[in-house]
Design a protein around this motif. Sequence first.
Motif: not given
Length: 196
Positions: A135-139, A147-159
């Motif tokens: 959704i964030a990317l589509d926006n 400019p479009v603001a968003s909060i995104m959650h990612f998983e680092a290599r260590d989990g």
Amino acid sequence: LLPESRERAAYAVVVMTSHGDEKVAVDAMKTGALDYVVKSDESFARMPEIVDRALRTWSYIVERRRAEEALRAREEHFRSLIENAHDLIWILTSDGNIRYASPACARVLGYSADELTTKSVFDLTTHEKRADVRIALDNVFAQPDRPVASIMHFEARDGSERILESIGSAQGGEKKPTAIINSRDITERTRSEEAA
């Protein structure tokens, strides 16, 4: 006197000779001469015009070199800013593929920049958060050049989960548009606010 190419010439050269043939003329022009003139009464009479044309051509060459050098200097300056920035800087395609990831992306997520450019942002998200990132990317891509603001959650290599506050802008005009995303790791701040 003549370098291997006109682009490397240090000064304007007009070759005038009573000897030589077409091959010599072609070779002289390829290696940097601005003109090749066979000695004759007619060429002596035209010399002011020949020199004027050569000097105009030379001034274009010098101006282009200056512009290219200024562009190189700006590129080095911006590369240095990006490579040393604390914020994460990404270039993404609309399908989430990572075209560029700054060194900060690698530091925060634990992957090398080269590894990241073989991935999609969806490879870096848990299944539960994938829809939010989509959704964030589509926006971003729905509003080019804004400019479009968003909060995104990612998983680092260590989990571990990394929470990124991001602002992105899609660049229009390409067959395959891209977005430049600037992100800040707010994981610790978010955890502190949740604990308070």
